[in-house]
Design an enzyme around this catalytic site. Structure first.
Site, PDB file in Angstrom:
ATOM      1  N   GLU A   3     -61.016 -23.671  -3.052  1.00  0.00           N
ATOM      2  CA  GLU A   3     -62.392 -24.160  -2.945  1.00  0.00           C
ATOM      3  C   GLU A   3     -63.393 -23.238  -3.644  1.00  0.00           C
ATOM      4  OE1 GLU A   3     -63.087 -25.880   0.963  1.00  0.00           O
ATOM      5  OE2 GLU A   3     -60.942 -26.087   1.247  1.00  0.00           O
ATOM      6  N   LYS A  53     -64.841 -26.383  -8.718  1.00  0.00           N
ATOM      7  CA  LYS A  53     -63.521 -25.759  -8.657  1.00  0.00           C
ATOM      8  C   LYS A  53     -62.912 -25.577 -10.035  1.00  0.00           C
ATOM      9  CE  LYS A  53     -63.233 -27.932  -4.232  1.00  0.00           C
ATOM     10  NZ  LYS A  53     -62.874 -29.214  -3.610  1.00  0.00           N
ATOM     11  N   GLN A  70     -56.310 -26.897  -9.413  1.00  0.00           N
ATOM     12  CA  GLN A  70     -55.794 -27.855  -8.421  1.00  0.00           C
ATOM     13  C   GLN A  70     -55.410 -27.083  -7.165  1.00  0.00           C
ATOM     14  OE1 GLN A  70     -56.127 -30.937  -8.780  1.00  0.00           O
ATOM     15  NE2 GLN A  70     -55.984 -31.524 -10.907  1.00  0.00           N
ATOM     16  N   ARG A 253     -56.833 -36.798   4.238  1.00  0.00           N
ATOM     17  CA  ARG A 253     -56.623 -35.349   4.318  1.00  0.00           C
ATOM     18  C   ARG A 253     -56.691 -34.938   5.776  1.00  0.00           C
ATOM     19  NH1 ARG A 253     -58.641 -33.022  -0.130  1.00  0.00           N
ATOM     20  NH2 ARG A 253     -57.299 -31.314   0.474  1.00  0.00           N
TER      21      ARG A 253
END
Length: 263
Positions: A3, A53, A70, A253
């Site tokens: 993050e 990110k 990623q 998630r």
DNA sequence: ATAGGCCTGGAC
DNA sequence: GTCCAGGCCTAT
């Protein structure tokens, strides 16, 4: 490294080690990128810029390296000439007289003309970086009130990089806990004080994580001050009210929250 | 809004 | 080997 706070830590480290010097060597695992080696050798590493990110590494020869980690990419720095031992797959190696930087595992690696980098599809899509200097609670509040965002469930909104870039799955959980809000709530239906609390948490929580070395450091060094109150704490007692922390699926998630003090 | 796919590494 | 992950994209 996942993050915004972790990405910014990496960016800081790269700026301190390889920026401001000419490349003495450069290597890419992919042939179509390796072809640019002659245009990069001798060019200065100007700066490394975090965008949500993603990381932009600007070179003085008019090229910019776009990289996105990623879940699995990882930058590591080492002394010049040395290659940090790793079981991972090296994908990029930047070498200066001061240091070596190696990007492992990442699959999302591109070279762009620096002049065109803003037209990169990812940069086109994302909102303001949640950790950028100018981002304050007023700005976030105004964004929360934009109709397209105001209607969304908070659980999904906070993950959407078009809303704010740099938030992710642990930050959304910690922000919602901090603001005492359920992921089911929507900005448009929140009382003013709750909306203000949310905007404040969106500004403060990522900054606290960044200031305390980022969540990834906690795993690696066990001494980071940033504390998860809910993330990956299913079954623990809420530090605020003692209720058992729950885990649900939200926006495909895992989402952790306190079912009592987040309403 | 949701599911599935992609990519890679780690936990089991 | 299997499944999951702090991410993101595309198709439905």
């Amino acid at each position: 490294m996942p993050e915004g706070p972790e990405i910014r830590r990496v960016s800081d480290a790269l700026n301190q080690t390889i920026a401001g010097r000419p490349l003495t060597d450069v290597w890419f695992a992919f042939d179509h990128l390796q072809a640019y080696r002659p245009r990069l050798l001798g060019a200065e590493v100007l700066r490394i810029e975090p965008r949500g990110k993603a990381l932009l590494t600007h070179f003085s020869s008019g090229l910019t390296l776009y990289s996105h980690n990623q879940l699995y990419g990882r930058w590591v720095t080492a002394r010049p000439g040395e290659l940090p031992p790793s079981a991972r797959t090296p994908r990029v190696r930047l070498e200066t007289a001061a240091a070596t930087a190696v990007l492992y595992s990442a699959s999302d690696i591109e070279l762009w003309p620096s002049a065109d980098i803003e037209s990169h599809p990812f940069l086109q899509r994302i909102g303001p970086d949640v950790l950028s200097d100018g981002l304050d609670a007023q700005t976030v509040l105004a964004r929360l009130r934009q109709p397209d965002f105001a209607r969304r469930r908070l659980g999904a909104l906070l993950l959407d990089q078009a809303f704010l870039a740099g938030l992710g799955n642990y930050l959304r959980a910690e922000i919602l806990w901090s603001a005492r809000l359920s992921p089911e709530r929507r900005p448009a239906h929140l009382p003013t004080e709750a909306l203000a609390a949310l905007a404040g948490a969106i500004v403060d929580v990522p900054r606290l994580s960044y200031a305390t070395r980022g969540a990834i450091e906690k795993v690696q060094h066990h001494d980071a001050a940033f504390e998860f109150h809910v993330f990956k704490r299913e079954g623990d007692a809420c530090t605020r009210c003692g209720t058992t922390i729950r885990r649900i699926a939200d926006a495909s998630r895992p989402l952790y929250f306190c079912p009592v003090c987040q309403a």
